[in-house]
Design a protein around this motif. Structure first.
Motif, PDB file in Angstrom:
ATOM      1  N   PHE A  95      22.017  35.258  40.884  1.00  0.00           N
ATOM      2  CA  PHE A  95      22.607  34.331  41.842  1.00  0.00           C
ATOM      3  C   PHE A  95      23.044  33.049  41.140  1.00  0.00           C
ATOM      4  CE2 PHE A  95      22.323  30.776  44.796  1.00  0.00           C
ATOM      5  CZ  PHE A  95      23.063  31.231  45.875  1.00  0.00           C
ATOM      6  N   ILE A  96      22.137  32.469  40.339  1.00  0.00           N
ATOM      7  CA  ILE A  96      22.430  31.217  39.638  1.00  0.00           C
ATOM      8  C   ILE A  96      23.603  31.411  38.678  1.00  0.00           C
ATOM      9  CG2 ILE A  96      21.531  29.497  38.011  1.00  0.00           C
ATOM     10  CD1 ILE A  96      20.271  29.306  40.813  1.00  0.00           C
ATOM     11  N   ALA A  97      23.582  32.481  37.911  1.00  0.00           N
ATOM     12  CA  ALA A  97      24.646  32.731  36.939  1.00  0.00           C
ATOM     13  C   ALA A  97      25.992  32.935  37.633  1.00  0.00           C
ATOM     14  CB  ALA A  97      24.303  33.952  36.090  1.00  0.00           C
ATOM     15  N   THR A  98      26.007  33.644  38.749  1.00  0.00           N
ATOM     16  CA  THR A  98      27.252  33.898  39.471  1.00  0.00           C
ATOM     17  C   THR A  98      27.825  32.608  40.046  1.00  0.00           C
ATOM     18  OG1 THR A  98      26.513  36.138  40.011  1.00  0.00           O
ATOM     19  CG2 THR A  98      28.308  35.239  41.334  1.00  0.00           C
ATOM     20  N   VAL A  99      26.968  31.805  40.657  1.00  0.00           N
ATOM     21  CA  VAL A  99      27.428  30.536  41.226  1.00  0.00           C
ATOM     22  C   VAL A  99      27.922  29.610  40.117  1.00  0.00           C
ATOM     23  CG1 VAL A  99      26.721  28.473  42.491  1.00  0.00           C
ATOM     24  CG2 VAL A  99      26.019  30.729  43.308  1.00  0.00           C
ATOM     25  N   ALA A 100      27.180  29.535  39.008  1.00  0.00           N
ATOM     26  CA  ALA A 100      27.590  28.680  37.887  1.00  0.00           C
ATOM     27  C   ALA A 100      28.925  29.132  37.312  1.00  0.00           C
ATOM     28  CB  ALA A 100      26.514  28.680  36.802  1.00  0.00           C
ATOM     29  N   GLU A 101      29.107  30.434  37.176  1.00  0.00           N
ATOM     30  CA  GLU A 101      30.357  30.969  36.650  1.00  0.00           C
ATOM     31  C   GLU A 101      31.515  30.678  37.600  1.00  0.00           C
ATOM     32  OE1 GLU A 101      32.168  32.186  33.528  1.00  0.00           O
ATOM     33  OE2 GLU A 101      30.017  31.968  33.510  1.00  0.00           O
ATOM     34  N   HIS A 102      31.261  30.786  38.875  1.00  0.00           N
ATOM     35  CA  HIS A 102      32.279  30.464  39.889  1.00  0.00           C
ATOM     36  C   HIS A 102      32.711  28.997  39.769  1.00  0.00           C
ATOM     37  CE1 HIS A 102      34.413  31.014  43.694  1.00  0.00           C
ATOM     38  NE2 HIS A 102      33.934  29.825  44.062  1.00  0.00           N
ATOM     39  N   LEU A 103      31.735  28.123  39.590  1.00  0.00           N
ATOM     40  CA  LEU A 103      32.040  26.695  39.449  1.00  0.00           C
ATOM     41  C   LEU A 103      32.826  26.425  38.162  1.00  0.00           C
ATOM     42  CD1 LEU A 103      28.664  25.255  40.716  1.00  0.00           C
ATOM     43  CD2 LEU A 103      30.892  24.926  41.799  1.00  0.00           C
ATOM     44  N   LYS A 104      32.475  27.117  37.088  1.00  0.00           N
ATOM     45  CA  LYS A 104      33.209  26.949  35.833  1.00  0.00           C
ATOM     46  C   LYS A 104      34.659  27.383  35.991  1.00  0.00           C
ATOM     47  CE  LYS A 104      29.436  27.661  32.561  1.00  0.00           C
ATOM     48  NZ  LYS A 104      28.904  28.601  31.543  1.00  0.00           N
ATOM     49  N   MET A 105      34.866  28.484  36.705  1.00  0.00           N
ATOM     50  CA  MET A 105      36.232  28.984  36.910  1.00  0.00           C
ATOM     51  C   MET A 105      37.046  28.017  37.763  1.00  0.00           C
ATOM     52  SD  MET A 105      35.519  33.099  37.283  1.00  0.00           S
ATOM     53  CE  MET A 105      36.582  33.193  38.665  1.00  0.00           C
ATOM     54  N   GLN A 106      36.418  27.353  38.708  1.00  0.00           N
ATOM     55  CA  GLN A 106      37.118  26.380  39.541  1.00  0.00           C
ATOM     56  C   GLN A 106      37.564  25.176  38.726  1.00  0.00           C
ATOM     57  OE1 GLN A 106      34.473  25.372  42.734  1.00  0.00           O
ATOM     58  NE2 GLN A 106      35.410  26.853  44.132  1.00  0.00           N
ATOM     59  N   ASP A 107      36.772  24.806  37.718  1.00  0.00           N
ATOM     60  CA  ASP A 107      37.087  23.633  36.890  1.00  0.00           C
ATOM     61  C   ASP A 107      38.252  23.891  35.936  1.00  0.00           C
ATOM     62  OD1 ASP A 107      35.547  21.685  37.899  1.00  0.00           O
ATOM     63  OD2 ASP A 107      34.090  21.648  36.274  1.00  0.00           O
ATOM     64  N   SER A 108      38.410  25.132  35.524  1.00  0.00           N
ATOM     65  CA  SER A 108      39.463  25.395  34.536  1.00  0.00           C
ATOM     66  C   SER A 108      40.796  25.702  35.159  1.00  0.00           C
ATOM     67  CB  SER A 108      39.057  26.545  33.645  1.00  0.00           C
ATOM     68  OG  SER A 108      38.786  27.708  34.389  1.00  0.00           O
TER      69      SER A 108
END
Length: 108
Positions: A95-108
Motif C-alpha cells: 500500500f505504502i509503495a503504491t501510494v508513494a509511486e503514485h505521488l512520484k508519478m504525479q510530480d513528474s
C-alpha cells in the motif's frame, strides 16, 4: 508533498480519525524522502513510531487497520489504484509503495 499525500489518502477514503492515517502519511513521506527505503520497511516504521512516541509494530498494525477501513469505504480511486486484488486489503508495504509511486508519478 505533505499536502499531496494528505489529499490522496483522503481521496482513497482513509478515515482521518484513525491513528493509522497519521502513521501512513508519515511513512509515505519518509519513503518519498529516503532513497531505497522500500527495502527497509521495519526501519521506516520505527522512525515514524519514534516521531509519534510509539513502536514500529504499533505503527504497522494501525496502518493495516486503516487500510482495511479504507477498503471497506470502497471509493472509486481506491479500486482504481488497487484493482488487482479488491477482495482483501493489500499488505502495508505494498500500500505504502503504491501510494508513494503514485505521488512520484504525479510530480513528474
Amino acid at each position: 508533498m505533505k499536502n499531496k499525500t494528505t489529499k490522496l489518502l483522503l481521496k482513497l477514503g482513509m478515515p482521518t480519525e484513525l491513528d493509522g492515517y497519521l502513521y501512513a502519511r508519515e511513512v509515505i513521506l519518509l519513503t518519498l524522502n529516503t532513497p531505497n527505503s522500500a527495502y527497509r520497511w521495519c526501519e521506516t516504521y520505527d522512525k515514524a513510531g519514534y516521531k509519534f512516541s510509539t513502536t514500529g509494530k504499533r505503527v504497522e498494525r494501525c496502518i493495516r487497520h486503516a487500510i482495511k477501513k479504507t477498503q471497506e469505504n470502497g471509493t472509486i480511486e481506491y479500486a482504481d489504484m488497487f484493482y488487482q486484488n479488491i477482495t482483501k486489503p493489500p499488505i502495508v508495504s505494498r500500500f505504502i509503495a503504491t501510494v508513494a509511486e503514485h505521488l512520484k508519478m504525479q510530480d513528474s
